[in-house]
Design a protein around this motif. Structure first.
Motif, PDB file in Angstrom:
ATOM      1  N   GLY A 171     -75.920 128.743  38.347  1.00 16.45           N
ATOM      2  CA  GLY A 171     -74.903 129.750  38.030  1.00 16.45           C
ATOM      3  C   GLY A 171     -73.487 129.247  38.238  1.00 16.45           C
ATOM      4  O   GLY A 171     -72.650 129.278  37.330  1.00 16.45           O
ATOM      5  N   TYR A 172     -73.194 128.769  39.422  1.00 14.39           N
ATOM      6  CA  TYR A 172     -71.850 128.325  39.728  1.00 14.39           C
ATOM      7  C   TYR A 172     -71.480 127.088  38.908  1.00 14.39           C
ATOM      8  O   TYR A 172     -70.336 126.955  38.464  1.00 14.39           O
ATOM      9  CB  TYR A 172     -71.736 128.026  41.216  1.00 14.39           C
ATOM     10  CG  TYR A 172     -70.367 127.514  41.631  1.00 14.39           C
ATOM     11  CD1 TYR A 172     -69.271 128.378  41.735  1.00 14.39           C
ATOM     12  CD2 TYR A 172     -70.171 126.164  41.895  1.00 14.39           C
ATOM     13  CE1 TYR A 172     -68.028 127.898  42.102  1.00 14.39           C
ATOM     14  CE2 TYR A 172     -68.937 125.680  42.266  1.00 14.39           C
ATOM     15  CZ  TYR A 172     -67.865 126.560  42.367  1.00 14.39           C
ATOM     16  OH  TYR A 172     -66.632 126.091  42.720  1.00 14.39           O
ATOM     17  N   GLY A 173     -72.442 126.206  38.668  1.00 12.60           N
ATOM     18  CA  GLY A 173     -72.143 125.006  37.888  1.00 12.60           C
ATOM     19  C   GLY A 173     -71.759 125.327  36.450  1.00 12.60           C
ATOM     20  O   GLY A 173     -70.812 124.748  35.908  1.00 12.60           O
ATOM     21  N   SER A 174     -72.482 126.257  35.839  1.00 17.02           N
ATOM     22  CA  SER A 174     -72.156 126.630  34.447  1.00 17.02           C
ATOM     23  C   SER A 174     -70.794 127.299  34.366  1.00 17.02           C
ATOM     24  O   SER A 174     -69.983 127.010  33.464  1.00 17.02           O
ATOM     25  CB  SER A 174     -73.240 127.568  33.906  1.00 17.02           C
ATOM     26  OG  SER A 174     -74.499 126.943  33.950  1.00 17.02           O
ATOM     27  N   LEU A 175     -70.518 128.231  35.310  1.00 17.56           N
ATOM     28  CA  LEU A 175     -69.226 128.920  35.286  1.00 17.56           C
ATOM     29  C   LEU A 175     -68.080 127.949  35.547  1.00 17.56           C
ATOM     30  O   LEU A 175     -67.008 128.040  34.916  1.00 17.56           O
ATOM     31  CB  LEU A 175     -69.240 130.035  36.336  1.00 17.56           C
ATOM     32  CG  LEU A 175     -67.969 130.887  36.428  1.00 17.56           C
ATOM     33  CD1 LEU A 175     -67.722 131.631  35.118  1.00 17.56           C
ATOM     34  CD2 LEU A 175     -68.077 131.883  37.572  1.00 17.56           C
ATOM     35  N   TYR A 176     -68.274 126.996  36.427  1.00 13.65           N
ATOM     36  CA  TYR A 176     -67.226 126.027  36.730  1.00 13.65           C
ATOM     37  C   TYR A 176     -66.937 125.138  35.521  1.00 13.65           C
ATOM     38  O   TYR A 176     -65.775 124.822  35.232  1.00 13.65           O
ATOM     39  CB  TYR A 176     -67.673 125.165  37.914  1.00 13.65           C
ATOM     40  CG  TYR A 176     -66.644 124.158  38.354  1.00 13.65           C
ATOM     41  CD1 TYR A 176     -65.555 124.529  39.143  1.00 13.65           C
ATOM     42  CD2 TYR A 176     -66.746 122.824  37.961  1.00 13.65           C
ATOM     43  CE1 TYR A 176     -64.622 123.601  39.546  1.00 13.65           C
ATOM     44  CE2 TYR A 176     -65.808 121.885  38.343  1.00 13.65           C
ATOM     45  CZ  TYR A 176     -64.742 122.281  39.142  1.00 13.65           C
ATOM     46  OH  TYR A 176     -63.809 121.368  39.516  1.00 13.65           O
ATOM     47  N   ASN A 177     -67.960 124.768  34.771  1.00 10.18           N
ATOM     48  CA  ASN A 177     -67.751 123.955  33.565  1.00 10.18           C
ATOM     49  C   ASN A 177     -66.960 124.717  32.511  1.00 10.18           C
ATOM     50  O   ASN A 177     -66.080 124.165  31.830  1.00 10.18           O
ATOM     51  CB  ASN A 177     -69.100 123.511  32.993  1.00 10.18           C
ATOM     52  CG  ASN A 177     -69.744 122.442  33.857  1.00 10.18           C
ATOM     53  OD1 ASN A 177     -69.058 121.746  34.596  1.00 10.18           O
ATOM     54  ND2 ASN A 177     -71.050 122.333  33.774  1.00 10.18           N
ATOM     55  N   LEU A 178     -67.282 126.016  32.360  1.00 12.26           N
ATOM     56  CA  LEU A 178     -66.562 126.807  31.358  1.00 12.26           C
ATOM     57  C   LEU A 178     -65.090 126.979  31.712  1.00 12.26           C
ATOM     58  O   LEU A 178     -64.230 127.056  30.824  1.00 12.26           O
ATOM     59  CB  LEU A 178     -67.219 128.182  31.199  1.00 12.26           C
ATOM     60  CG  LEU A 178     -68.612 128.191  30.557  1.00 12.26           C
ATOM     61  CD1 LEU A 178     -69.191 129.590  30.585  1.00 12.26           C
ATOM     62  CD2 LEU A 178     -68.546 127.667  29.135  1.00 12.26           C
ATOM     63  N   LEU A 179     -64.780 127.062  33.024  1.00  9.57           N
ATOM     64  CA  LEU A 179     -63.400 127.315  33.425  1.00  9.57           C
ATOM     65  C   LEU A 179     -62.552 126.055  33.483  1.00  9.57           C
ATOM     66  O   LEU A 179     -61.333 126.119  33.343  1.00  9.57           O
ATOM     67  CB  LEU A 179     -63.382 128.004  34.797  1.00  9.57           C
ATOM     68  CG  LEU A 179     -63.969 129.422  34.841  1.00  9.57           C
ATOM     69  CD1 LEU A 179     -63.968 129.951  36.263  1.00  9.57           C
ATOM     70  CD2 LEU A 179     -63.187 130.365  33.920  1.00  9.57           C
ATOM     71  N   THR A 180     -63.137 124.911  33.682  1.00  6.40           N
ATOM     72  CA  THR A 180     -62.354 123.696  33.907  1.00  6.40           C
ATOM     73  C   THR A 180     -62.347 122.741  32.714  1.00  6.40           C
ATOM     74  O   THR A 180     -61.442 121.918  32.613  1.00  6.40           O
ATOM     75  CB  THR A 180     -62.885 122.957  35.135  1.00  6.40           C
ATOM     76  OG1 THR A 180     -64.275 122.654  34.942  1.00  6.40           O
ATOM     77  CG2 THR A 180     -62.735 123.821  36.388  1.00  6.40           C
ATOM     78  N   ARG A 181     -63.299 122.816  31.801  1.00  3.75           N
ATOM     79  CA  ARG A 181     -63.333 121.881  30.679  1.00  3.75           C
ATOM     80  C   ARG A 181     -62.391 122.330  29.561  1.00  3.75           C
ATOM     81  O   ARG A 181     -62.193 123.521  29.333  1.00  3.75           O
ATOM     82  CB  ARG A 181     -64.743 121.777  30.121  1.00  3.75           C
ATOM     83  CG  ARG A 181     -65.683 120.949  30.996  1.00  3.75           C
ATOM     84  CD  ARG A 181     -67.011 120.750  30.322  1.00  3.75           C
ATOM     85  NE  ARG A 181     -67.906 119.911  31.121  1.00  3.75           N
ATOM     86  CZ  ARG A 181     -69.126 119.584  30.766  1.00  3.75           C
ATOM     87  NH1 ARG A 181     -69.615 120.032  29.597  1.00  3.75           N
ATOM     88  NH2 ARG A 181     -69.872 118.829  31.549  1.00  3.75           N
ATOM     89  N   SER A 182     -61.804 121.351  28.877  1.00  2.00           N
ATOM     90  CA  SER A 182     -60.944 121.622  27.698  1.00  2.00           C
ATOM     91  C   SER A 182     -61.685 121.170  26.442  1.00  2.00           C
ATOM     92  O   SER A 182     -62.224 120.066  26.376  1.00  2.00           O
ATOM     93  CB  SER A 182     -59.611 120.871  27.823  1.00  2.00           C
ATOM     94  OG  SER A 182     -59.844 119.492  27.929  1.00  2.00           O
ATOM     95  N   PHE A 183     -61.683 122.030  25.393  1.00  2.00           N
ATOM     96  CA  PHE A 183     -62.436 121.772  24.165  1.00  2.00           C
ATOM     97  C   PHE A 183     -61.483 121.327  23.057  1.00  2.00           C
ATOM     98  O   PHE A 183     -60.439 121.962  22.814  1.00  2.00           O
ATOM     99  CB  PHE A 183     -63.192 123.029  23.723  1.00  2.00           C
ATOM    100  CG  PHE A 183     -64.194 123.511  24.749  1.00  2.00           C
ATOM    101  CD1 PHE A 183     -65.477 123.000  24.756  1.00  2.00           C
ATOM    102  CD2 PHE A 183     -63.842 124.455  25.706  1.00  2.00           C
ATOM    103  CE1 PHE A 183     -66.403 123.437  25.683  1.00  2.00           C
ATOM    104  CE2 PHE A 183     -64.756 124.878  26.642  1.00  2.00           C
ATOM    105  CZ  PHE A 183     -66.041 124.377  26.622  1.00  2.00           C
ATOM    106  N   GLN A 184     -61.797 120.247  22.347  1.00  2.00           N
ATOM    107  CA  GLN A 184     -61.001 119.713  21.250  1.00  2.00           C
ATOM    108  C   GLN A 184     -61.897 119.471  20.040  1.00  2.00           C
ATOM    109  O   GLN A 184     -63.083 119.125  20.190  1.00  2.00           O
ATOM    110  CB  GLN A 184     -60.333 118.396  21.657  1.00  2.00           C
ATOM    111  CG  GLN A 184     -59.332 118.537  22.796  1.00  2.00           C
ATOM    112  CD  GLN A 184     -58.723 117.209  23.195  1.00  2.00           C
ATOM    113  OE1 GLN A 184     -59.097 116.170  22.627  1.00  2.00           O
ATOM    114  NE2 GLN A 184     -57.789 117.229  24.125  1.00  2.00           N
TER     115      GLN A 184
END
Length: 603
Positions: free
Chosen positions: A565-578
């Protein structure tokens, strides 16, 4: 040397000193007349002073007792005795050590120890099959110490002493604390000199779970004057000693008298090692024993520092049941544990003992397995009764096998605090009738502070079984107080039964130096009885144990949920999509290269 000053002991030991000139010998102070006579007889200058030579007043003896058992097993008992005429109690700093180990001498001096008795035992002594041992000891580790009356804080001194002994013997004695230490009021009287009645200076503790291994045997052998290099100690091979049914090593230190009037005192260090070799594992089922089969070694010499080195073989049942080779003309009789026994004696200080091959390998070959063992007059057992994990009962059985005589016994029980005794349920019965103890001392326990202590003086009727029962309730420990294997159970130390048992023969109370060491450990002033100390089995008690696997399962499930749970949410909040354009294919890139060479715009 002046012949007028040579004593009787020095006269008998003079040939040994002549052969081993490197040993330190006693040199008495020279009078002026003797010095003048020496000046006329020899050209020794006056600057040489004989009194400057150290005057060691110590003696070392070693012996091995071998007793064939009727079960086909064999019992071997080693005893190493060092006697030193010195005084640690006067505050004098002793700096010269010859035969007495310096580590133990410093312990006696620093902690003001009057007596010290420590034993490490692996296995349980089967009294009904093997008879009474020469040196009784309970399974695990046992330590009891008498301190000098000059000690102000006995408890802190006891704690420091256990930590020091733990380092000397490489044992777990540092786990001895107030929760497993008791202060007996009647048991464990001093074995040395001194009428000590103040039991405030006595401490007794056991560790029934202590495992004895080579790490305990090695420092024990280093305390010997010759180590394991010469004498009987060369037989102490670890892989053979620990491949046995019973193994016990002990160290006993006590003050003793040098003569009948006790004008001079000395310190006695007794190192004992008892081992029982099993017939089916050690002898491959053959009723034939030898020193090489038992110890994988043979004897070639005595310890050069020993004044006496002997081997005793109990041949009381010989020649009906077994034979011993090589034979020896030396025989000895000794009163041991209420019975008069006959021994073959092998003196290792005599070169004729080893023969022409310069090696001694005693062989015991059984002829017949018939015969009855002399049943011990006193025997003890103990077990836990009841069901469930809340309440239970401790049963202690004491057997008196004497056909017509009764005698009193002193029972000592030390029970951990987490077994809460109901002392009002204590019952003592003999032959179906109540047997009221003449003396009872009970000290209740305190949780996590001290154990229960119960001492009773009970009269055992002839040819009877006396049963002592007491009920208890199991306590629920904190989760940090459980052992790493809580489902294995918790050990309760052995009960101690002490008594003066009636003797079959008249015992010899004369403490002469000619007596074997194995027959003169417990002091006794009565000729019609002998002192016996019997240990029962240790108990293994199960306590209410929580499910320690549940926290592990909860931790695993929680960590999994947090990681997903925390790993997925952290990836969504910190990664930038190009947006990344797709790479062209191989054909397209080749075409663009050709078009570039021709000067045509790429596709």
């Amino acid at each position: 040397k002046q012949q007028g000053h040579v004593t009787a002991d020095q006269t008998t030991e003079q040939p040994a000193v002549e052969e081993r000139r490197w040993e330190a010998t006693e040199v008495e102070e020279a009078t002026p007349d003797d010095a003048a006579a020496d000046k006329q007889d020899s050209p020794v200058p006056e600057t040489v002073v004989l009194t400057s030579v150290p005057q060691p007043k110590d003696d070392f003896q070693e012996e091995l007792v071998i007793r064939p058992l009727h079960s086909g097993d064999i019992y071997a008992s080693f005893q190493f005795r060092t006697v030193w005429e010195t005084d640690f109690t006067r505050g004098n700093k002793v700096s010269h050590y010859r035969l007495f180990p310096k580590s133990l001498g410093q312990v006696i001096s620093k902690f003001s120890v009057r007596e010290l008795h420590i034993s490490f035992t692996q296995g349980y002594w089967r009294t009904m099959q093997w008879g009474q041992p020469f040196q009784p000891a309970p399974p695990g580790a046992e330590l009891w110490v008498w301190f000098q009356d000059s000690v102000t804080d006995v408890d802190s001194t006891w704690k420091e002493l256990t930590n020091v002994l733990s380092g000397i013997f490489c044992a777990s004695l540092n786990f001895i604390d107030s929760t497993n230490t008791v202060q007996p009021s009647a048991s464990f009287k001093p074995l040395g000199i001194g009428n000590v009645t103040d039991h405030r200076f006595l401490r007794y503790a056991t560790l029934p779970r202590e495992i004895v291994c080579t790490e305990n045997l090695t420092p024990w052998k280093k305390l010997l004057p010759c180590g394991s290099k010469a004498g009987l100690a060369v037989l102490l091979k670890s892989e053979k000693l620990f491949h046995s049914s019973f193994h016990s090593q002990a160290v006993h230190i006590r003050p003793m008298c040098q003569d009948w009037e006790c004008k001079t005192t000395s310190w006695e260090l007794r190192q004992t090692l008892n081992v029982v070799f099993d017939l089916h594992t050690s002898a491959q089922g053959k009723r034939e024993w030898s020193l090489f089969k038992m110890f994988s070694r043979t004897l070639t010499e005595a310890c050069p520092l020993a004044s006496s080195s002997k081997i005793y073989i109990d041949i009381t049942d010989n020649p009906e049941q077994f034979e011993v080779s090589p034979a020896t003309p030396l025989l000895s009789q000794a009163s041991v544990l209420g019975d008069r026994r006959t021994f073959s004696v092998y003196d290792l200080t005599q070169q004729i003992t080893f023969g022409t091959v310069r090696s001694l390998n005693l062989l015991i070959r059984w002829k017949s397995s018939e015969g009855d063992m002399l049943r011990p007059l006193l025997h003890g057992e103990r077990y836990v009764a009841g069901y469930g994990l809340q309440t239970g009962e401790i049963h202690t059985l004491m057997y008196n096998y004497h056909p017509y005589r009764s005698f009193p016994v002193l029972l000592l029980d030390s029970v951990p605090w987490y077994l809460r005794l109901y002392i009002h349920t204590l019952t003592v019965t003999s032959k179906g009738k109540d047997n009221k103890p003449s003396y009872i001392h009970y000290q209740p326990s305190k949780d996590r502070v001290r154990p229960h202590l119960l001492e009773m003086l009970v009269q055992l009727p002839p040819n009877s079984v006396t049963e002592v029962t007491v009920q208890f309730e199991r306590a629920l420990l904190k989760w940090t107080e459980y052992t790493p294997d809580p489902n294995h159970g918790f050990y309760v130390g052995s009960s101690v039964i002490s008594s003066l048992v009636p003797s079959i023969v008249a015992m010899d109370t004369n403490s002469t130096r000619e007596r074997p060491l194995f027959s003169s450990f417990f002091p006794c002033k009565e000729e019609s009885s002998y002192f016996v100390r019997v240990y029962t089995e240790p108990l293994l008690v199960n306590l209410p144990t929580p499910d320690f696997s549940m926290p592990y399962n909860v931790i695993c499930l929680t960590c999994t949920v947090v990681a997903v749970g925390y790993g997925s949410l952290y990836n969504l909040l910190t990664r930038s999509f190009q947006i990344e354009e797709p790479n062209p294919g191989l054909a397209k890139r080749i075409a663009n290269v050709i078009r570039k060479m021709r000067g045509v715009p790429p596709l």
